[in-house]
Design a protein around this motif. Structure first.
Motif, PDB file in Angstrom:
ATOM      1  N   VAL A  99       0.849  -1.328  -0.279  1.00  0.00           N
ATOM      2  CA  VAL A  99      -0.513   0.110  -0.576  1.00  0.00           C
ATOM      3  C   VAL A  99       0.685   1.561   0.165  1.00  0.00           C
ATOM      4  O   VAL A  99       0.532   1.790  -0.840  1.00  0.00           O
ATOM      5  CB  VAL A  99      -0.923  -0.125   1.094  1.00  0.00           C
ATOM      6  CG1 VAL A  99      -1.695   1.088   1.285  1.00  0.00           C
ATOM      7  CG2 VAL A  99      -2.382  -1.352   1.550  1.00  0.00           C
ATOM      8  N   GLN A 100       2.126   1.213   0.687  1.00  0.00           N
ATOM      9  CA  GLN A 100       2.709   1.516   0.436  1.00  0.00           C
ATOM     10  C   GLN A 100       3.196   2.344  -1.017  1.00  0.00           C
ATOM     11  O   GLN A 100       3.675   3.501  -1.567  1.00  0.00           O
ATOM     12  CB  GLN A 100       4.138   2.418   1.291  1.00  0.00           C
ATOM     13  CG  GLN A 100       3.869   2.338   2.341  1.00  0.00           C
ATOM     14  CD  GLN A 100       4.922   2.562   3.509  1.00  0.00           C
ATOM     15  OE1 GLN A 100       6.623   2.304   3.733  1.00  0.00           O
ATOM     16  NE2 GLN A 100       4.890   3.274   4.798  1.00  0.00           N
ATOM     17  N   ALA A 101       4.143   1.333  -1.976  1.00  0.00           N
ATOM     18  CA  ALA A 101       3.940   1.594  -3.061  1.00  0.00           C
ATOM     19  C   ALA A 101       2.921   2.519  -3.841  1.00  0.00           C
ATOM     20  O   ALA A 101       3.208   2.918  -5.024  1.00  0.00           O
ATOM     21  CB  ALA A 101       4.557   0.453  -3.395  1.00  0.00           C
ATOM     22  N   LEU A 102       2.167   2.159  -3.588  1.00  0.00           N
ATOM     23  CA  LEU A 102       0.732   1.975  -4.301  1.00  0.00           C
ATOM     24  C   LEU A 102       0.903   3.428  -4.434  1.00  0.00           C
ATOM     25  O   LEU A 102       0.639   4.731  -5.002  1.00  0.00           O
ATOM     26  CB  LEU A 102      -0.588   1.185  -4.075  1.00  0.00           C
ATOM     27  CG  LEU A 102      -1.792   1.584  -4.390  1.00  0.00           C
ATOM     28  CD1 LEU A 102      -1.970   1.562  -6.419  1.00  0.00           C
ATOM     29  CD2 LEU A 102      -2.681  -0.122  -4.074  1.00  0.00           C
ATOM     30  N   ALA A 103       0.493   4.053  -2.505  1.00  0.00           N
ATOM     31  CA  ALA A 103       0.069   5.346  -2.577  1.00  0.00           C
ATOM     32  C   ALA A 103       1.195   6.342  -3.138  1.00  0.00           C
ATOM     33  O   ALA A 103       1.149   6.940  -3.196  1.00  0.00           O
ATOM     34  CB  ALA A 103       0.243   5.608  -0.916  1.00  0.00           C
TER      35      ALA A 103
ATOM     36  N   GLU B  27     -10.710   4.559  -8.648  1.00  0.00           N
ATOM     37  CA  GLU B  27     -10.629   4.343 -10.186  1.00  0.00           C
ATOM     38  C   GLU B  27      -8.827   5.073 -10.093  1.00  0.00           C
ATOM     39  O   GLU B  27      -7.796   4.427 -11.478  1.00  0.00           O
ATOM     40  CB  GLU B  27     -10.845   4.846 -11.369  1.00  0.00           C
ATOM     41  CG  GLU B  27     -12.285   4.678 -11.123  1.00  0.00           C
ATOM     42  CD  GLU B  27     -13.357   5.055 -12.287  1.00  0.00           C
ATOM     43  OE1 GLU B  27     -12.963   6.315 -13.085  1.00  0.00           O
ATOM     44  OE2 GLU B  27     -14.847   4.933 -12.074  1.00  0.00           O
ATOM     45  N   GLN B  28      -8.110   5.515  -9.360  1.00  0.00           N
ATOM     46  CA  GLN B  28      -7.064   6.425 -10.162  1.00  0.00           C
ATOM     47  C   GLN B  28      -5.733   4.970  -9.014  1.00  0.00           C
ATOM     48  O   GLN B  28      -5.064   4.717 -10.053  1.00  0.00           O
ATOM     49  CB  GLN B  28      -6.430   7.691  -9.050  1.00  0.00           C
ATOM     50  CG  GLN B  28      -7.030   8.649 -10.037  1.00  0.00           C
ATOM     51  CD  GLN B  28      -7.463   9.335  -9.210  1.00  0.00           C
ATOM     52  OE1 GLN B  28      -6.271  10.562  -8.848  1.00  0.00           O
ATOM     53  NE2 GLN B  28      -8.030  11.399 -10.006  1.00  0.00           N
ATOM     54  N   TRP B  29      -6.598   5.022  -7.942  1.00  0.00           N
ATOM     55  CA  TRP B  29      -5.403   3.894  -7.599  1.00  0.00           C
ATOM     56  C   TRP B  29      -5.699   2.437  -7.543  1.00  0.00           C
ATOM     57  O   TRP B  29      -4.783   1.628  -7.550  1.00  0.00           O
ATOM     58  CB  TRP B  29      -6.021   3.473  -5.514  1.00  0.00           C
ATOM     59  CG  TRP B  29      -6.236   4.859  -5.170  1.00  0.00           C
ATOM     60  CD1 TRP B  29      -7.162   5.865  -4.321  1.00  0.00           C
ATOM     61  CD2 TRP B  29      -5.265   5.067  -3.826  1.00  0.00           C
ATOM     62  NE1 TRP B  29      -6.528   6.773  -4.204  1.00  0.00           N
ATOM     63  CE2 TRP B  29      -5.575   6.612  -2.851  1.00  0.00           C
ATOM     64  CE3 TRP B  29      -4.079   3.768  -3.154  1.00  0.00           C
ATOM     65  CZ2 TRP B  29      -4.260   6.608  -2.006  1.00  0.00           C
ATOM     66  CZ3 TRP B  29      -2.764   4.197  -1.983  1.00  0.00           C
ATOM     67  CH2 TRP B  29      -3.247   6.106  -1.311  1.00  0.00           C
TER      68      TRP B  29
END
Length: 269
Positions: free
Chosen positions: A61-65, A226-228
């Motif tokens: 999640v940190q990488a995704l954020a 949708e961006q995430w």
């Protein structure tokens, strides 16, 4: 000169206001002590000052954020409290939440991060070929989890919910429970954390897939979700997600001795 100074001050105030507004509007991310998915070292059960977050889903999640311009800040709370806040919002995300029929209407299920197996585990000599075999035995579960909701819905007579899985591992080690329902990776991590013996446990029925999500409060806008989701698809396509999972699940588990626990038996907030 005085006019220029006023303009500079006004500009600084606008920038600061914009930064505050951005910080206030950022998706608030919550997690709990759910190793190996999300956890702190040291944890709140060991130290009054818990350390930084770790774990496979914390790292994902940190990488995704970072790909959506989010700070990557993840707050750790007791699991029941994190779920309560995420249901209410506004603009709250939670990881790692297992998607289940009981929880389905209460969250926006934004990104499926990984899948584990929800398994039935037994002490030596306990028949765990089917859930019905342990319906009248002491069974450990994580409090406020999908596993607890499941066994209670089936009318289990002796459910023993605990706030963290290491407590269930310790109770299994001490033969205070006969069986345990939890995701496989959590069982393995918790047993190693309390210096238990995985070889003597009976890994029985796979009850259902444990689908682990980054979910949000229902108010989170679809356009932002949708961006995430697009960023997650890119992480899967370029191999980043798989590399993080491999590295994190191979991490060593540091056992925690009983005498170092601030809370040893009773659940804590």
């Amino acid at each position: 000169m005085a006019h220029l100074f006023r303009l500079l001050c006004l500009g600084a105030a606008l920038l600061a206001g914009g930064a505050r507004a951005q910080a206030l509007s950022e998706l608030r991310l919550l997690a709990a002590e759910l190793p190996p998915y999300t956890y702190q070292v040291p944890s709140a059960s060991v130290s009054a000052y818990p350390g930084p977050g770790r774990g496979v889903l914390h790292a994902l999640v940190q990488a995704l954020a970072g790909r959506v311009g989010h700070s990557g800040r993840i707050e750790y709370l007791p699991w029941f409290r994190a779920q309560e806040i995420a249901r209410q919002g506004p603009r709250v995300g939670i990881l790692a939440l297992t998607r289940s029929p009981e929880r389905e209407p209460h969250y926006r299920w934004m990104v499926e991060l990984m899948t584990d197996d929800l398994v039935l585990v037994g002490s030596p000599g306990v028949d765990v070929s089917d859930l019905g075999r342990v319906k009248d035995r002491p069974v450990g579960v994580l409090e406020f989890s999908g596993a607890e909701a499941l066994v209670r819905s089936l009318g289990f007579a002796k459910v023993s919910p605990q706030r963290e899985e290491w407590m269930n591992a310790k109770r299994m080690k001490d033969r205070r429970i006969d069986a345990w329902v939890a995701p496989r990776a959590m069982v393995v991590h918790a047993v190693r954390e309390v210096r238990g013996n995985l070889d003597v446990l009976q890994f029985g029925q796979v009850i259902r897939p444990s689908r682990l999500y980054l979910a949000t409060s229902p108010d989170f806008p679809q356009a932002e979700a949708e961006q995430w989701q697009a960023a997650w698809a890119a992480m899967q396509a370029d191999g980043t997600a798989a590399r993080i999972v491999r590295a994190q699940l191979q991490a060593e588990v540091d056992p925690v001795e009983d005498h170092k626990r601030r809370i040893r038996e009773e659940p804590f907030n």
